[in-house]
Design a protein around this motif. Sequence first.
Motif: not given
Lengths: 215, 247, 677
Positions: B3-17, B92-96
């Motif tokens: 799978l390909t995962l596209k995940i929101w990452r944000q280090a903390g509340p004030s980070d832009k992410g 199989d092969g999905d992008t999530i």
Amino acid sequence: MAVSGLLFIAFVLAHMYGNLKAFGGEDSFNTYAEHLREIGEPMLPHEGALWIIRIGLIVALVVHVACAVILWRRAAAARPVQYAVKKNTGSSLSSRTMRWGGLTLLVFIVWHLLNFTIVKVNPSSGETGDPDHNPYALMVDSFDLWWMTVIYLIAMLALGMHLHHGTFSSLQTLGWTNTATSRARARAAGWVVAIVIAGGFALVPLSVLVGIIEK
Amino acid sequence: MNLTLKIWRQAGPSDKGGIHTYQVQGISEDMSFLEMLDVLNEQLNEKGEEPVAFDSDCREGICGTCSLMINGEAHGPEVTTTCQLHMRSFSDGDTITIEPWRAEPFSVIKDLIVDRSAFDRIIQSGGFISANTGSAPEANSVPAPRDKAMRAFNVATCIGCGACVAACPNGSASLFLGAKITHLGELPQGQPERYSRVVDMVGQHDHEGFGGCTNIGECASACPKEIPLDVISQLNKDLRTALKNGY
Amino acid sequence: MAGSTLHDGTTPLNAAPNQTSDDAHGYYTAGDPIADPVAPTGPIKDRWTNRKFENRLVNPANRRKLDIIIVGTGLAGGAAAATLGEAGYNVKSFCYQDSPRRAHSIAAQGGINAAKNYKEDGDSTFRLFYDTVKGGDYRSRESNVYRLAEVSANIIDQCVAQGVPFAREYGGLLDNRSFGGVQVSRTFYARGQTGQQLLIGAYQAMERQVAAGTVEQFTRHEMLELIVVDGKARGIIARDMVTGEIETHLADVVVLATGGYGNVFFLSTNAMGSNVTAAWRAHRKGAYMANPCYTQIHPTCIPVSGEHQSKLTLMSESLRNDGRIWVPKKKEDCTKDPRDIPEEDRDYYLERIYPSFGNLVPRDIASRAAKYMCDEGRGVGPMVGDFRRGVYLDFSDAIQRLGEDAVREKYDNLFDMYERITGENPYQVPMRIYPAVHYVMGGLWVDYHLQSNIPGLFVSGEANFSDHGANRLGASALMQGLADGYFVLPNTIRDYLADGPFEKVDESHEAVVEAKRAVQERIDKFLSINGTRSADSYHKELGNIMWEYCGMERTEDGLRKAIDMIRELKADFWTNLKVLGSADTLNQSLEKAGRVADFIELGELMCIDALNRRESCGGHFRAESQTDDGEALRHDEEFAYVAAWEWGGDSLEGGQPVLHKEDLIYTAIEMKQRSYK
């Protein structure tokens, strides 16, 4: 919002009914139009009842728009960051397009009033003010133009969608849909109101365009 | 499956992410969605990259801790919580694409974790029956009609996960609110505070910055516990009655 | 001693135990015997009533000057916070979850027992008491259990008043059902979500007190140390899991309601975050850990499906009321579609071996029987290691008898959950179940007042060694949590607080500074080891050791082996752990590392306790102690005692736990060897 909306539903239902007088011919339609101005006479002055209704509608419009603006602003404030991907799985298109649909109707109503009430522009002749006092002729002249009919049909689609969700939504907001059955009924009412009103309105311009109604 | 995962990452509340893309291999269809993320995190840890922070606790669909917007749907494509979503729902092969709940009152703490304390404050404003310990009468002294008790139970199953807010185009928490109003309002014990409760809770809801309800219905369709839209109607009815009676 | 009259007029029915075996020799140090310093006396039915009267009161005006810290917001913690808040004390409530409503009590499905006798089927306080003591294999204190049975009825009243939507009959009165191991219908339930509804009731009561200003709530906070000043518990060090800040919270009394430690097995029905850290930190500060080896294995869980598994899911054992448990008689049938196996080739083994109780035998018996069937090679489902680990729970009879709708009404949420997890429809194909760790009867030692041996440290709910002896009956965990929280603790803690407010402790007090420094050092250590393995991988390995050697069946050799393996694991953990990220943000790897470190130490103690107890009782089965036909065999003459362990230092540095024994003397019930045949 729900109360003003229900008022509008009552109004458009009556309005649609009046429009169908066009199928009765010129006299029937014009008499009806004239009678609208005479309701309540002599207790009320000429056009008195009409103005009461108009004022009522204006107040309802102000309330309706004000509520819409408040809700829109609250919604925008409640979700400042949008989703990268968002699916809608449980809602009708009409429920999600109430705001843009409402705006479309607002623009349409302005044109509609210019067309038939305030300036009485006859788009085929360019005349204004309906000097012959013949609303029937003004209507037929207007809808003989294909693009006028298209504008009206688009507006009726917007109206139908707005009513489809609006009818259900107003009943829900007023707290009358507490069970699965009542909710299903309210949904059905939304369909009926939308189809009857938008369909009824659309009949007249379409009939003019295809020549069922003519001068 | 891979799978390909596209995940929101944000280090903390004030980070832009922002969205980061990851690949995971060898995912079995018997895994739960969160176990799939566990696999990703174990991989990231090995590579020296900080694991993705996400909330979960009971992992049996009842505590309401897990969240996640999965491909634009709260708790993903099935009517359940993310922890009970299994990989057999994907191919199989999905992008999530995985994002946190989005609402102003649900601010992001880190990555996919948001702050849902606004729900606690709504309950504090009136989501209870005032019955001090020891003051209760004998349990069977007040019969509760079975149908009403059933309705109360059905809506009391709300787990407070926030999916309704996440799914609502208006960012409204009316389903959460309506579920509690209906739960307590259907029981004889809930009557004394019924109308003050609805006024107070709606007031707190609005104060927290949730949007207004326009009866769109996305909330009910996202709700993992299938709380129906009629609780919002009940909420409106109780509110109308309350305001009419001067609460 | 047996037969003679005690000073309070009651007659002991058993002699004090005298242990002759010493399997754990070399692993522990013998300590002084202990006794409950506040044990009540007199006729059993009057003990709690008298105690409530004897316990001193705190003037309402003084209550707001008294600070109470409660760690944990499940039934025991949430109910106590609400009740003590209502009474007017200053309560600070802590939980690691993002809301008190998420505590793992929420996952309890089946129901809550209460001796209401609404069914007029012969139930009474004494019968509930008797069943609980018997079910616990005579390893609990009878005074505590009687009190539990006594307040059970009040719990139902309280919950109904709060709006808990229990199941009702058509007339609007409360419905009951019978539940695993008993023959009366005394279980109140809310579909399969009783724990959720009870917890939400307690949560709402607590939030009401938050609004009233008597309870201050600290969510996403984890207790990492107990502060003991002049021998008294005076506060905690907690980490704000969002900011990483290490905070000091001081109070007159500390209550731990932090749940059980079943996650020491890695795979259990506990929540991912359930942990022993708060209790273990208190243990290391001197609190005794009692009967840590008593582990309840729940017979009706969804079997493991593969390596990736992060937790196990329980199916309420109420399912056993209508489902029939079986395995194929022939090994070659184990891979067949169960619907194709004819009736005569099915072995309904519980009904066969235990004709009078059948599928409703107590949890430990049902669990072990399933293990044996699978060990014989008659298990079903996917291979896990060398065996198929699953047995059928079949509803086809019930569906035929009651109709699918009736079955659906009772169990739909459980059936749905099963289908979601396994992808199989239980209305058509029999469910597959297998035992999993579910509850621990062991916990911090407490007296009749729920006070540990550290003055000012109270422990309630599953976190204490509690009222369940060696085995807990179904629907009794919710009963105990709420009994402790609503009715017991508020009535006993006041006796301690009557001496307060205690001398003010400052943050600069040497004990406080030292506690804070220790916490900081430990966190720095986790982040600086910089090895190669995640905390999760250690946890998984520990779990495998525990399940293999300290699970459903324990042997002397196995336990010794396990202790060695755990010690090796511990040494590796402290030199090869890898925790990324920093201490001053939300860091789930860091949280996990601390919990796993404590689980490792606890696992070692559990094995030592299991090794010492060379008998089989309740949730502890030693292969060396069974009857000819494989039943658990108790040795009351040796082991009718509570094993209370004192921290004796780290085993890697030569430390050994110290064993204190508290004898169990019964005056109201005579000990009998359990038989469910």
